[in-house]
Design an enzyme around this catalytic site. Structure first.
Site, mmCIF file in Angstrom:
data_model
loop_
_atom_site.group_PDB
_atom_site.id
_atom_site.type_symbol
_atom_site.label_atom_id
_atom_site.label_comp_id
_atom_site.label_asym_id
_atom_site.label_seq_id
_atom_site.Cartn_x
_atom_site.Cartn_y
_atom_site.Cartn_z
ATOM 1 N N LYS A 49 -16.280 36.546 4.926
ATOM 2 C CA LYS A 49 -16.307 35.366 4.873
ATOM 3 C C LYS A 49 -17.808 34.885 4.577
ATOM 4 O O LYS A 49 -17.969 33.827 3.929
ATOM 5 C CB LYS A 49 -15.714 34.246 5.607
ATOM 6 C CG LYS A 49 -14.294 34.638 5.785
ATOM 7 C CD LYS A 49 -13.683 33.604 6.919
ATOM 8 C CE LYS A 49 -12.454 34.050 7.384
ATOM 9 N NZ LYS A 49 -12.148 33.270 8.529
ATOM 10 N N ASP A 111 -26.492 44.522 9.075
ATOM 11 C CA ASP A 111 -26.821 44.583 10.358
ATOM 12 C C ASP A 111 -26.785 46.050 10.944
ATOM 13 O O ASP A 111 -27.756 46.959 10.584
ATOM 14 C CB ASP A 111 -26.043 43.725 11.284
ATOM 15 C CG ASP A 111 -26.149 43.589 12.843
ATOM 16 O OD1 ASP A 111 -27.378 43.373 13.115
ATOM 17 O OD2 ASP A 111 -25.340 43.640 13.568
ATOM 18 N N LYS A 140 -31.267 43.102 8.910
ATOM 19 C CA LYS A 140 -31.828 43.028 10.471
ATOM 20 C C LYS A 140 -31.988 44.682 10.519
ATOM 21 O O LYS A 140 -31.144 45.301 11.295
ATOM 22 C CB LYS A 140 -30.748 42.630 11.243
ATOM 23 C CG LYS A 140 -30.757 41.413 11.775
ATOM 24 C CD LYS A 140 -29.918 41.439 13.131
ATOM 25 C CE LYS A 140 -28.813 40.367 13.022
ATOM 26 N NZ LYS A 140 -27.859 40.354 14.145
ATOM 27 N N PHE A 161 -29.337 36.884 17.038
ATOM 28 C CA PHE A 161 -27.884 36.487 16.516
ATOM 29 C C PHE A 161 -28.073 35.068 15.680
ATOM 30 O O PHE A 161 -28.394 34.310 16.375
ATOM 31 C CB PHE A 161 -26.743 36.286 17.534
ATOM 32 C CG PHE A 161 -25.496 36.291 17.046
ATOM 33 C CD1 PHE A 161 -24.880 37.337 16.376
ATOM 34 C CD2 PHE A 161 -24.794 35.005 16.944
ATOM 35 C CE1 PHE A 161 -23.648 37.165 15.862
ATOM 36 C CE2 PHE A 161 -23.595 34.887 16.210
ATOM 37 C CZ PHE A 161 -23.148 35.947 15.858
ATOM 38 N N VAL A 162 -27.917 35.186 14.390
ATOM 39 C CA VAL A 162 -27.994 33.954 13.727
ATOM 40 C C VAL A 162 -26.679 33.436 13.148
ATOM 41 O O VAL A 162 -25.778 34.029 12.927
ATOM 42 C CB VAL A 162 -29.023 34.317 12.560
ATOM 43 C CG1 VAL A 162 -30.220 34.389 12.918
ATOM 44 C CG2 VAL A 162 -28.310 35.447 11.729
ATOM 45 N N ASP A 168 -21.284 32.990 10.780
ATOM 46 C CA ASP A 168 -20.428 32.282 12.060
ATOM 47 C C ASP A 168 -20.740 32.883 13.426
ATOM 48 O O ASP A 168 -21.155 34.102 13.435
ATOM 49 C CB ASP A 168 -19.198 32.592 11.707
ATOM 50 C CG ASP A 168 -18.409 33.976 12.049
ATOM 51 O OD1 ASP A 168 -19.044 34.919 11.402
ATOM 52 O OD2 ASP A 168 -17.874 34.007 12.654
HETATM 53 P P1 IMP Z 1 -22.930 45.299 9.882
HETATM 54 O O1 IMP Z 1 -21.625 46.140 9.752
HETATM 55 O O2 IMP Z 1 -23.115 45.868 11.468
HETATM 56 O O3 IMP Z 1 -23.959 45.540 9.179
HETATM 57 O O4 IMP Z 1 -22.545 43.973 9.961
HETATM 58 C C1 IMP Z 1 -22.102 43.299 9.121
HETATM 59 C C2 IMP Z 1 -21.440 42.011 9.346
HETATM 60 O O5 IMP Z 1 -21.849 41.605 10.857
HETATM 61 C C3 IMP Z 1 -22.032 40.728 8.660
HETATM 62 O O6 IMP Z 1 -21.268 40.815 7.478
HETATM 63 C C4 IMP Z 1 -21.773 39.730 9.375
HETATM 64 O O7 IMP Z 1 -20.385 39.357 9.107
HETATM 65 C C5 IMP Z 1 -21.830 40.339 10.783
HETATM 66 N N1 IMP Z 1 -23.093 39.974 11.603
HETATM 67 C C6 IMP Z 1 -24.061 40.864 11.782
HETATM 68 N N2 IMP Z 1 -25.362 40.274 12.433
HETATM 69 C C7 IMP Z 1 -24.975 38.774 12.625
HETATM 70 C C8 IMP Z 1 -25.588 37.624 13.186
HETATM 71 O O8 IMP Z 1 -26.572 37.506 13.413
HETATM 72 N N3 IMP Z 1 -24.784 36.718 12.878
HETATM 73 C C9 IMP Z 1 -23.473 36.304 12.448
HETATM 74 N N4 IMP Z 1 -22.697 37.473 12.110
HETATM 75 C C10 IMP Z 1 -23.500 38.674 11.622
HETATM 76 MG MG MG Z 2 -18.835 37.332 10.848
#
Ligand code: IMP
Ligand code: MG
Length: 184
Positions: A49, A111, A140, A161-162, A168
């Site tokens: 989302k 992330d 990030k 954490f944003v 969200d």
């Molecule tokens: P990844 O698979 O670890 O790269 O994370 C991707 C998903 O984690 C993103 O699409 C977000 O929904 C969530 N996410 C990562 N960092 C944050 C944050 O700082 N705030 C909110 N959601 C995050």
């Molecule tokens: Mg999320």
């Protein structure tokens, strides 16, 4: 303002204002418009989302001479926490046939890189796209667990954490027009 609203405000420090976000999206839109001029029928896939705000604003800043197709998937790797769970879930992954299309994936944030890595590989396997790029609102890089480089990045941020502008904490705060640091 109610006390619930006050405490909601008290935990949030603004990182990028709504104006700063909109200005950056205009720049990204120009860049993408340039790169995709003459490219056959680009299809944008928004990752729900978190990408809702970014996708809606970015789309309207991309001006090319062709119509664009928009699709959605829903992927999740966080659950109810501020740490990535390590596994990627796909609660909604129902795409039409996008064989050999020019695909642009739109994500809220890269992330750990797991979600992006998973989904880009999935698209390559399923559709052998003519081109495949990823635009993310936030990056990030300090948190990468899986190597991944986005093609278009709104802002590169520290390990915070944003929330807001689609992002969200526990399904809250997506509606904020700015990006804030959330301290639980
Ligand atoms: P990844 O698979 O670890 O790269 O994370 C991707 C998903 O984690 C993103 O699409 C977000 O929904 C969530 N996410 C990562 N960092 C944050 C944050 O700082 N705030 C909110 N959601 C995050
Ligand atoms: Mg999320």
């Amino acid at each position: 303002m109610t006390s619930a609203q006050q405490s909601k405000r008290a935990q949030v420090k603004v990182i990028y204002s709504a104006e700063q976000i909109q200005a950056r999206i205009k720049e990204l839109g120009k860049q993408i418009s340039k790169d995709y001029s003459g490219v056959d029928k680009p299809v944008v896939i928004g990752v729900m989302k978190g990408a809702i705000c970014f996708l809606a604003d970015l789309l309207r800043e991309v001006k090319i001479d062709q119509p664009m197709q928009v699709e959605f998937v829903r992927l999740a790797s966080y659950g109810a926490a501020t740490e990535s769970s390590g596994t990627v879930q796909a609660p909604y992954l129902d795409l039409p046939n996008l064989y050999q299309r020019n695909i642009i994936v739109v994500e809220d944030i890269v992330d750990s890189g797991r979600t992006a890595h998973f989904f880009m590989n999935y698209l390559k396997d399923q559709f052998d796209p003519k081109s495949l790029k990823l635009a993310c609102f936030l990056d990030k890089p300090s948190r990468r667990a899986v190597e991944f480089t986005a093609d278009y990045v709104g802002f590169t941020i520290e390990d915070l954490f944003v929330i807001g502008y689609g992002l969200d904490y526990n399904e809250n705060y997506r509606e904020l027009p700015y990006l804030g640091e959330y301290t639980p």
